[in-house]
Design an enzyme around this catalytic site. Structure first.
Site, PDB file in Angstrom:
ATOM      1  N   TYR A   1     -22.232  -4.414 -14.169  1.00  0.00           N
ATOM      2  CA  TYR A   1     -21.173  -4.690 -15.152  1.00  0.00           C
ATOM      3  C   TYR A   1     -21.523  -5.861 -16.073  1.00  0.00           C
ATOM      4  O   TYR A   1     -20.689  -6.289 -16.859  1.00  0.00           O
ATOM      5  CB  TYR A   1     -19.843  -4.946 -14.445  1.00  0.00           C
ATOM      6  CG  TYR A   1     -19.282  -3.677 -13.851  1.00  0.00           C
ATOM      7  CD1 TYR A   1     -19.972  -3.000 -12.853  1.00  0.00           C
ATOM      8  CD2 TYR A   1     -18.085  -3.139 -14.295  1.00  0.00           C
ATOM      9  CE1 TYR A   1     -19.492  -1.831 -12.311  1.00  0.00           C
ATOM     10  CE2 TYR A   1     -17.591  -1.961 -13.754  1.00  0.00           C
ATOM     11  CZ  TYR A   1     -18.299  -1.315 -12.763  1.00  0.00           C
ATOM     12  OH  TYR A   1     -17.818  -0.154 -12.233  1.00  0.00           O
TER      13      TYR A   1
ATOM     14  N   LYS B   1     -25.966  -0.281  -0.556  1.00  0.00           N
ATOM     15  CA  LYS B   1     -26.964   0.798  -0.566  1.00  0.00           C
ATOM     16  C   LYS B   1     -28.329   0.126  -0.472  1.00  0.00           C
ATOM     17  O   LYS B   1     -29.184   0.266  -1.358  1.00  0.00           O
ATOM     18  CB  LYS B   1     -26.791   1.592  -1.873  1.00  0.00           C
ATOM     19  CG  LYS B   1     -27.659   2.809  -2.015  1.00  0.00           C
ATOM     20  CD  LYS B   1     -27.109   4.027  -1.319  1.00  0.00           C
ATOM     21  CE  LYS B   1     -28.133   5.154  -1.374  1.00  0.00           C
ATOM     22  NZ  LYS B   1     -27.831   6.251  -0.456  1.00  0.00           N
TER      23      LYS B   1
ATOM     24  N   ASP C   1     -22.695   5.552   0.809  1.00  0.00           N
ATOM     25  CA  ASP C   1     -22.399   6.990   0.687  1.00  0.00           C
ATOM     26  C   ASP C   1     -21.681   7.517   1.932  1.00  0.00           C
ATOM     27  O   ASP C   1     -20.600   8.107   1.836  1.00  0.00           O
ATOM     28  CB  ASP C   1     -23.654   7.803   0.349  1.00  0.00           C
ATOM     29  CG  ASP C   1     -24.899   7.334   1.092  1.00  0.00           C
ATOM     30  OD1 ASP C   1     -24.743   6.559   2.053  1.00  0.00           O
ATOM     31  OD2 ASP C   1     -26.007   7.739   0.723  1.00  0.00           O
TER      32      ASP C   1
ATOM     33  N   ASP D   1     -15.335  -0.456  -7.612  1.00  0.00           N
ATOM     34  CA  ASP D   1     -14.570   0.146  -8.701  1.00  0.00           C
ATOM     35  C   ASP D   1     -14.191   1.580  -8.326  1.00  0.00           C
ATOM     36  O   ASP D   1     -13.031   2.001  -8.405  1.00  0.00           O
ATOM     37  CB  ASP D   1     -15.450   0.130  -9.963  1.00  0.00           C
ATOM     38  CG  ASP D   1     -14.677   0.473 -11.215  1.00  0.00           C
ATOM     39  OD1 ASP D   1     -13.469   0.727 -11.106  1.00  0.00           O
ATOM     40  OD2 ASP D   1     -15.281   0.487 -12.306  1.00  0.00           O
TER      41      ASP D   1
END
Ligand code: NAD
Length: 481
Positions: A128, A175, A208, A232
């Protein structure tokens, strides 16, 4: 009587003014000790040509009061308008986005009757930063930045939040099996800080599978802390599966300032009809009251709201035949809550913030020992489409500077030279890694010399990344393949 706390209030667009009026009426009736400074933001301000959607006088108010209760705004279609939320978060350093996602079974329909989680999303970093570049005809890049202080702030906040709010577990989603350095840092900081909170269970999920488990059995989670992008996405999923996007509020917290808002938008189609549900903004206002230390009032309001929901007094969006008793307007719902101030829910679990205390926030570690940083090479990125990886390897093998020699070439991160596979698809974007031998010392002027030689050999160099060891540990990812 507590001294009045000044707060900046924006009525926003669409249903904003109606739900803000309702929210303020309820919190003032409950005894909130606040002094309101009204500020103008949103569509009208954008259309006046102010691209941030907020007047300079509104910024002055926020910097003075440091507490902002904000109704949703409409972002005009098209044009180069900036997201007011992103600008506010970054300008005021609001690093923690806190979103409780709670189901109110059996009064509000949900597939997850015992869901009660809080998602704490890092709010300023990750992808971001808005640092994007087009580098070649075919390739675009977005820079993902994860910092140690940014990770420390949000993770410490999550553990402090858990402790203050009597929550038992903090789960980290990352991740780092793929992004070993960036998400790897977030995970490492999580492990370090978790060690300081032995009273709180900690766990880590790869995002995930963690997201899949969250969607399936949210009741197994408590507090979740995660970098910006995952947070988000997951905070919207979590709010939705709680059955109540229209009910959730969120807080954006920084060291100096804080902003509180509903998670939904300005729902322009429902504006001016006295039908909107003010609960999302009311929940944001309750979080604000906790933030400014008005714990008793916050408790009173939440319990009156729970009792109203339990009594089946519902706005159209949560009205269900067989569950609800009365479909009410915004103003009727507001008055129903005010009438119940002082009452407790009988089926839903009452809340209490009364033993809350201010949270300990992150402090810069003044004694942090700096790593020893050693330059060992450089990744030179080329825009090139004149041949095969072997052609490129052969040409660049002839280019060197001091100890720097071509080591490996990758395309989209996969090794294509030496000994690449003919099946690997290649774009026009090549990373060519030049390194010295283990014990050679690379000087910055070797990099400049190398670039000069690369350019003189006719290559289009689009960027470089220096390769460093920090205390002997590579500060760059290994090559796939
Ligand atoms: P939205 O959340 O405004 O509305 C989607 C639908 O949800 C509405 O049509 C309505 O049926 C329902 N809804 C939402 N809030 C409700 C409430 N309080 N009571 C009853 N029903 C409610 O999303 P959208 O239609 O995609 O966006 C409308 C505008 O809001 C856009 O301009 C968007 O940019 C803006 N927006 C602002 C914020 C913000 O200010 N934080 C957040 C999201 C969207």
């Amino acid at each position: 009587m507590i001294e009045k706390t000044p707060i900046s209030v924006a009525y926003g667009d669409g249903i904003g003014p109606e739900i803000m009026e309702a929210t303020l009426k309820i919190i003032l009736a409950a005894g909130a000790s606040i002094e309101i400074e009204t500020v103008e933001i949103g569509e009208k301000v954008y259309l006046r040509g102010i691209e941030t959607g907020m007047e300079p006088s509104a910024w002055d108010s926020l910097r003075r009061t440091r507490v902002f209760l904000k109704a949703p705004i409409t972002t005009p279609q098209g044009g180069g308008y900036k997201s007011l939320n992103v600008t506010t978060r970054k300008a005021l350093g609001l690093y923690a986005n806190v979103r409780p996602c709670i189901s109110y079974h059996p009064f509000i329909r949900t597939k997850h009757p015992s869901m009660n989680i809080v998602i704490i999303r890092e709010n300023e970093e990750d992808l971001y930063g808005g640092i994007e570049h087009r580098q070649t005809e075919q390739v675009y890049q977005c820079l993902k930045l994860i910092t140690r202080p940014g990770s420390e702030k949000i993770i410490r906040y999550a553990f402090e939040y858990a402790r203050t709010n009597n929550r038992k577990k903090v789960t980290c989603f990352v991740k780092d099996n793929i992004m070993k350095l960036t998400d790897g840092l977030f995970h490492k900081v999580f492990d370090e800080i978790a060690g300081e909170y032995p009273d709180i269970v900690n766990e880590m999920w790869i995002v995930d599978i963690g997201a899949a488990k969250l969607a399936d059995k949210p009741e197994n989670f408590d507090v979740i802390v995660t970098p910006n992008l995952y947070g988000d996405i997951l905070s919207d999923v979590a709010a939705q599966i709680a059955g109540s996007v229209g009910l959730a509020g969120s807080a954006n917290i920084g060291d100096q300032c804080a902003m509180f808002e509903a998670i939904h938008g300005s729902a322009p189609r429902h504006a001016g009809q006295n039908v909107a549900n003010p609960s999302g903004l009311l929940h944001a206002a309750i979080m604000m009251l906790v933030h400014i230390g008005q714990y008793k009032v916050a408790t009173r309001i939440f319990n009156a709201w729970l009792k109203t929901i339990e009594d089946g007094i519902h706005t159209y969006d949560i009205y269900n035949e067989g569950i609800s008793v009365q479909k009410v307007s915004t103003t009727e719902f507001t008055d129903a809550i005010i009438r119940r101030l002082g009452e407790m829910p009988k089926v839903l679990k009452p809340v209490s913030y009364e033993s809350s205390k201010p949270m300990i926030l992150w402090k810069k570690d003044e004694h942090h020992k700096k790593s020893i940083k050693r330059l060992v090479g450089v990744d030179v990125f080329l825009d090139w489409e004149r041949g095969s990886p072997d052609d490129l390897g052969m040409a660049l093998s002839k280019v060197s500077a001091g100890p720097l020699k071509l080591h490996v070439i990758t395309n989209r991160g996969i090794k294509v030279w030496p000994n690449g596979l003919p099946e690997t698809f290649c774009t026009d974007h090549w990373r060519c890694r030049f390194m010295g031998n283990d014990d050679t010392i690379i000087q910055p002027y070797h990099l400049v010399e190398l670039l000069k030689h690369v350019i003189e050999a006719g290559f289009d160099c689009i960027k470089t990344e220096n390769l460093y060891l920090f205390d002997g540990i590579p500060g760059f990812s290994a090559v796939h393949g």
